[in-house]
Design a protein around this motif. Structure first.
Motif, PDB file in Angstrom:
ATOM      1  N   TRP A 402       0.740  -1.410   0.197  1.00  0.00           N
ATOM      2  CA  TRP A 402       0.035  -0.052   0.004  1.00  0.00           C
ATOM      3  C   TRP A 402       1.094   1.039  -0.329  1.00  0.00           C
ATOM      4  N   SER A 403       1.012   2.450  -0.061  1.00  0.00           N
ATOM      5  CA  SER A 403       1.004   3.710   0.075  1.00  0.00           C
ATOM      6  C   SER A 403      -0.230   5.146   0.693  1.00  0.00           C
ATOM      7  N   HIS A 404       0.920   5.726   1.527  1.00  0.00           N
ATOM      8  CA  HIS A 404       0.277   5.876   1.979  1.00  0.00           C
ATOM      9  C   HIS A 404       1.358   7.689   1.973  1.00  0.00           C
ATOM     10  N   PRO A 405       0.036   8.604   1.742  1.00  0.00           N
ATOM     11  CA  PRO A 405       0.238  10.022   1.854  1.00  0.00           C
ATOM     12  C   PRO A 405       0.595  10.934   2.706  1.00  0.00           C
ATOM     13  N   HIS A 461      -1.633  12.631   9.677  1.00  0.00           N
ATOM     14  CA  HIS A 461      -2.562  11.722   8.757  1.00  0.00           C
ATOM     15  C   HIS A 461      -2.547  10.680   7.676  1.00  0.00           C
ATOM     16  N   CYS A 462      -2.460   9.745   7.811  1.00  0.00           N
ATOM     17  CA  CYS A 462      -2.565   9.353   5.935  1.00  0.00           C
ATOM     18  C   CYS A 462      -3.607  10.019   5.104  1.00  0.00           C
ATOM     19  N   HIS A 463      -3.194   9.807   3.656  1.00  0.00           N
ATOM     20  CA  HIS A 463      -4.468  11.246   3.326  1.00  0.00           C
ATOM     21  C   HIS A 463      -5.056   9.886   2.056  1.00  0.00           C
ATOM     22  N   ASN A 464      -4.928   8.838   2.658  1.00  0.00           N
ATOM     23  CA  ASN A 464      -5.930   7.887   1.604  1.00  0.00           C
ATOM     24  C   ASN A 464      -7.048   7.741   2.750  1.00  0.00           C
ATOM     25  N   LEU A 465      -7.695   8.088   2.677  1.00  0.00           N
ATOM     26  CA  LEU A 465      -8.969   9.028   3.192  1.00  0.00           C
ATOM     27  C   LEU A 465      -9.468   7.641   3.298  1.00  0.00           C
ATOM     28  N   ILE A 466      -9.876   6.303   2.733  1.00  0.00           N
ATOM     29  CA  ILE A 466     -10.445   4.633   3.852  1.00  0.00           C
ATOM     30  C   ILE A 466      -9.290   4.686   5.153  1.00  0.00           C
ATOM     31  N   HIS A 467      -8.130   4.817   4.416  1.00  0.00           N
ATOM     32  CA  HIS A 467      -7.410   4.435   5.236  1.00  0.00           C
ATOM     33  C   HIS A 467      -6.736   5.734   6.882  1.00  0.00           C
ATOM     34  N   GLU A 468      -7.416   6.995   6.660  1.00  0.00           N
ATOM     35  CA  GLU A 468      -8.024   7.779   7.609  1.00  0.00           C
ATOM     36  C   GLU A 468      -9.105   7.655   8.475  1.00  0.00           C
ATOM     37  N   ASP A 471      -7.957   3.839  10.584  1.00  0.00           N
ATOM     38  CA  ASP A 471      -7.981   5.094  10.972  1.00  0.00           C
ATOM     39  C   ASP A 471      -6.772   5.091  11.915  1.00  0.00           C
ATOM     40  N   MET A 472      -5.691   5.620  10.617  1.00  0.00           N
ATOM     41  CA  MET A 472      -5.133   6.020  10.922  1.00  0.00           C
ATOM     42  C   MET A 472      -4.750   7.427  10.580  1.00  0.00           C
ATOM     43  N   MET A 473      -4.783   7.368  11.860  1.00  0.00           N
ATOM     44  CA  MET A 473      -4.202   9.154  11.984  1.00  0.00           C
ATOM     45  C   MET A 473      -3.886   9.000  13.807  1.00  0.00           C
TER      46      MET A 473
HETATM   47 CU    CU Z   1      -2.662   4.704   3.961  1.00  0.00          CU
END
Ligand code: CU
Ligand code: C2O
Length: 495
Positions: A402-405, A461-468, A471-473
């Motif tokens: 996966w990539s995470h901005p 946080h990650c700006h893949n908003l599904i990840h955000e 709960d990647m924040m």
């Molecule tokens: Cu991400």
């Protein structure tokens, strides 16, 4: 050529497909340009705006209506054009059916106006946000940030441009007016009836890559341009899709057209950087000058080579939009050679030695930062930089494919290292200040920043908003005040 002959020539053509109903109108509709927001009231040095968040039906597939929810009922929302030094208050009125929180992404907003995820405004309520507009010229954007529903709200349309201008940038005579065009990319997925495929209703917890590529809300638009220079402000508003953009003249496929990056998330670079590919991940902004002067009468297609996942095999995701170059120039102003120096970028002082390490990971079916999720309320403040301190952070992607901005609120940082993947620090990242950095598969990125200008709690946080949302924040708390050696009230003004 007869289609059967084509079939015979390519019997093993890659089996591509569509998630959404097949789209047939490539490059047939013009690029929409969002209208400029107009203040409701203006005072000596401050303007007051009102924005209504409300539902709207939009035809993405001709003849089929899709419900969206947009700022003032348009997608993307109106573009704010602000002058450095003129403050603004924007009242966001919620006429939608779920809570919202507005984040002005890229602004040094003080905590209560930053769009904290739990600082939500319910349907029927409004909130007034104060924006200092004290920073140097840059391309910002405003979008939803409501806890647990950011992806849904942004996906349904709560995103728009917020452009800050200043005298220094204006003095450079870069393409302006009709030759300065914002391009908001998005990738969405639709149902057979032409409505949006709903991430929440479908229980999506990993990504919505989307196969219908849009620019300013229109799938695969065209833009009629003149054979001269243009400034394009690229922004990726996608929920999960990053792009690697390049351009080719249709009559010279295989030869990439060079263009010039002049600005990043946080304004101008030190000097222009020529390239033939622009990597842009979610929430990143890049200001790019295209010179169409050698292409009169030609079509130039903006394409995407970036596959976001192994199964990213969708028809149409390899194309973005088309520029149709005319034969005459109606306005030759601001069309000269680019200055070799753009500005004195206020980069943080160099520093070695990593102060903090953050690992972006997938564990127990959760998206985590150092093992923490946003839902871990007691543990989610994982950094307490002193206000004014310069820190080097290392961001590591240990989540596999996966990539995470990664977006750190409040501050601008410099990308000073990237290892582990296939890219180093990109040429146009070298003198850029950024507020989000693309942490691609297996990459480790080092970012250097001065923390401030305000005390307070901010998200990162990650700006893949599904990840955000899942709960990647986490949060940073800019706290212990030390002697900064400058006036706190004005220190947020860029030099
Ligand atoms: Cu991400
Ligand atoms: Cu563009 Cu925390 O968001």
């Amino acid at each position: 050529m007869h289609p059967l002959i084509l079939l015979a020539l390519f019997p093993l053509a890659e089996a591509k497909g569509w998630l959404s109903p097949v789209y047939k109108n490539f490059f047939e509709f013009p690029l929409p340009i969002p209208p400029i927001a107009k203040p409701v009231k203006t005072y000596d040095n401050i303007d007051y705006y009102e924005i209504d968040i409300k539902p709207v039906d939009i035809e993405i597939y001709p003849g089929k209506k899709a419900r969206h929810v947009g700022y003032n009922g348009i997608v993307p929302g109106p573009t704010f054009k602000m002058q450095q030094g003129r403050e603004a208050v924007v009242r966001f009125i919620n006429h939608a059916d779920r809570a919202n929180s507005v984040h002005l992404h890229g602004s040094y907003s003080r905590a209560p106006f930053d769009g904290w995820a739990e600082d939500t405004t319910e349907p029927g309520e409004y909130k007034d946000y104060y924006y200092p507009n004290a920073q140097a010229a840059r391309t910002l954007w405003y979008h939803d940030h409501a806890v647990g529903h950011t992806a849904e709200n942004a996906y349904y349309g709560q995103a728009g441009f917020y452009i800050l201008e200043d005298a220094q940038k204006n003095s450079l005579k870069l393409p302006s007016g009709d030759y300065d065009i914002p391009l908001a990319l998005a990738a969405k997925r639709y149902n057979a009836d032409g409505t949006l495929w709903d991430p929440e209703a479908n229980g999506e917890t990993t990504s919505v890559f989307g196969d219908v590529i849009q620019v300013n809300g229109q799938p695969w638009p065209y833009l009629a341009v003149e054979p001269r220079k243009y400034l394009f402000r690229f922004l990726d508003t996608s929920i999960s899709r990053s792009f690697q953009l390049y351009a080719e003249a249709d009559k010279n496929v295989g030869t990439r057209i060079p263009f010039t990056v002049i600005g990043s998330d946080a304004g101008l670079l030190a000097s222009p950087v020529d390239t033939t590919q622009l990597d842009i991940s979610m929430a990143e902004r890049w200001e790019v000058v295209f010179d169409f002067s050698g292409y009169a009468g030609q079509n130039i297609t903006l394409k995407n080579t970036g596959k976001v996942a192994a199964d990213d095999d969708y028809d149409g995701t390899d194309r973005v939009m088309r520029f149709m170059v005319g034969n005459s120039v109606s306005d030759t102003s601001n069309n000269g050679p680019l200055p070799s120096t753009l500005r004195n970028v206020p980069l943080p002082p160099p520093k070695t030695g990593v102060d903090r390490k953050y690992t972006f990971m997938r564990s127990n079916g959760e998206w985590q930062v150092n093992g923490v999720t946003w839902a871990d309320v007691a543990d989610r403040v994982i950094a307490k930089p002193e206000r004014g301190a310069v820190e080097l952070w290392e961001l590591e992607n240990s989540s596999g494919g996966w990539s995470h901005p990664i977006h750190i609120h409040l501050i601008d940082f410099q990308v000073v290292g990237r290892t582990g993947g296939t890219r180093g620090v990109l040429p146009y990242e070298q003198t850029a200040l950024k507020d989000v950095v693309w942490l691609n598969k297996n990459e480790k990125v080092q970012v250097l920043a001065r923390y401030g200008p305000w005390d307070g709690l901010y998200m990162f946080h990650c700006h893949n908003l599904i990840h955000e949302d899942h709960d990647m924040m986490a949060a940073l708390n800019v706290t212990a005040l030390k002697d900064l050696g400058y006036d706190e009230k004005t220190s947020f003004i860029d030099p």
